[in-house]
Design a protein around this motif. Structure first.
Motif, PDB file in Angstrom:
ATOM      1  N   LYS A  64       0.819  -1.211   0.000  1.00 14.79           N
ATOM      2  CA  LYS A  64       0.000   0.000   0.000  1.00 14.79           C
ATOM      3  C   LYS A  64       0.854   1.264   0.000  1.00 14.79           C
ATOM      4  O   LYS A  64       0.383   2.335  -0.390  1.00 14.79           O
ATOM      5  N   GLU A  78      -6.825   4.798  -0.586  1.00 16.37           N
ATOM      6  CA  GLU A  78      -5.666   4.672   0.291  1.00 16.37           C
ATOM      7  C   GLU A  78      -5.712   3.369   1.087  1.00 16.37           C
ATOM      8  O   GLU A  78      -6.790   2.898   1.452  1.00 16.37           O
ATOM      9  N   TYR A  79      -4.560   2.795   1.332  1.00 15.62           N
ATOM     10  CA  TYR A  79      -4.350   1.555   2.090  1.00 15.62           C
ATOM     11  C   TYR A  79      -4.711   0.299   1.304  1.00 15.62           C
ATOM     12  O   TYR A  79      -4.626  -0.809   1.835  1.00 15.62           O
ATOM     13  N   GLN A 105      -6.667  -5.728   3.798  1.00 16.19           N
ATOM     14  CA  GLN A 105      -7.454  -4.538   4.081  1.00 16.19           C
ATOM     15  C   GLN A 105      -8.832  -4.699   3.447  1.00 16.19           C
ATOM     16  O   GLN A 105      -8.937  -5.012   2.253  1.00 16.19           O
ATOM     17  N   HIS A 159      -8.371  -3.315   8.772  1.00 15.57           N
ATOM     18  CA  HIS A 159      -7.572  -4.532   8.615  1.00 15.57           C
ATOM     19  C   HIS A 159      -8.483  -5.752   8.521  1.00 15.57           C
ATOM     20  O   HIS A 159      -9.514  -5.833   9.196  1.00 15.57           O
TER      21      HIS A 159
END
Length: 306
Positions: A129, A139-140, A165, A273
């Motif tokens: 990421k 994002e992520y 994620q 997560h």
């Protein structure tokens, strides 16, 4: 089939390939040639302002009858090992191949690995990421389940699934904040960014002490595509340990979404997560629905020699 080093002459066809490959990936929107040229600037010898710590960037394309069937973008960065010695770590910033063209995908992957091994890399990280393209997903994000054939080929080649994620959406959101039992004051800070609409930081204080925050950004931070400009992404929601379990987190998220709706946001997204079941339970009962699972991949090399 030809395996060639990427050059600027390939930009148009690689852009078309990327947009077609990611068309069904949640929150991947069409990119313009100049956007892709920006992330490939390190490959063509220009400065990559986003990831200056990367070096020796290289990209390869697989072509059949002049048409791109696969594309991979590799790079390296220096890290310290347990003996405080500098060593190169391999990075695959992006990798994809046309469904049904497994041989093309396998061949460019082997080509990129051979290139990285020549620099004695100890590990190869795929779809981290940190080093992915800014416009790839939100994002992520790591490698999306929607690109399952890419995940499968990496797994077949010894890459192990790592960090996960989960991404959740709430389209056409509507909220009325439920007050928390805590006597807090809430401050709202607006910040301009890349998006059409502003970013927003919400902070809760009790007796002058910061006890909770909710940070949200325009999804225009990740993509210039018009359809994403009324999406808001909650980047961080946090409550100090002593003040948890009293409805403050829920209140801050509701308050933030209400403020964002006032300025024109209509859809909301966030992520957590993959092993955070408590957060998944909270968000899925809040109004969000899971739209994607993404994972990073890592391959530890048994040898560090050419």
């Amino acid at each position: 089939m030809e395996i060639l080093q990427y050059t600027f002459d390939d930009l148009t066809s690689v852009t078309q390939f990327y947009n077609h490959l990611t068309a069904d990936v949640p929150h991947c929107y069409p990119v313009k040639e100049e956007e892709l040229a920006g992330v490939l600037s390190g490959v063509t010898g220009q400065t990559d302002n986003v990831h200056e710590e990367l070096h020796s960037q290289m990209a390869f394309v697989a072509k059949k009858n002049g048409t791109i069937q696969a594309f991979i973008h590799a790079a390296m960065y220096e890290d310290e090992n347990e003996n405080n010695e500098k060593e190169n770590v391999g990075i695959i910033r992006f990798f994809g191949y046309k469904r049904g063209e497994r041989l093309a995908g396998q061949t460019v992957l082997e080509k990129a690995e051979s290139y990285l091994k020549a620099y004695n890399v100890s590990d190869i990280l795929a779809f981290s990421k940190i080093y992915k393209y800014r416009f790839y997903h939100f994002e992520y994000a790591h490698l999306s389940n929607a690109l399952d054939h890419v995940q499968a080929l990496l797994g077949l080649n010894g890459y192990e699934r790592g960090n996960g994620q989960i991404f959740l959406d709430w389209e056409n959101f509507s909220v009325t904040p439920t007050p928390t039992s805590l006597p807090v004051t809430v401050a709202v800070e607006w910040r301009e960014g890349r998006g059409k609409l502003p970013n927003c930081n919400i902070t809760a204080h009790k007796d002058g002490e910061e006890v909770g925050v909710c940070w949200s950004v325009s999804c225009g931070e990740f993509s210039s595509y018009p359809d994403v400009q009324d999406w808001v992404y909650t980047d961080w929601l946090g409550v100090e340990d002593d003040f948890q379990g009293q409805g403050l987190g829920k209140y801050l998220l509701q308050y933030s979404l209400q403020e964002m709706h006032k300025v024109g946001y209509r859809h909301a997204a966030l992520s957590t997560h993959s092993d955070n079941q408590l957060a998944l339970l909270f968000y899925s009962n809040f109004g969000y629905k899971v739209v994607d699972w993404t994972y990073s991949f890592q391959k530890k090399l048994s040898e560090g020699t050419k």
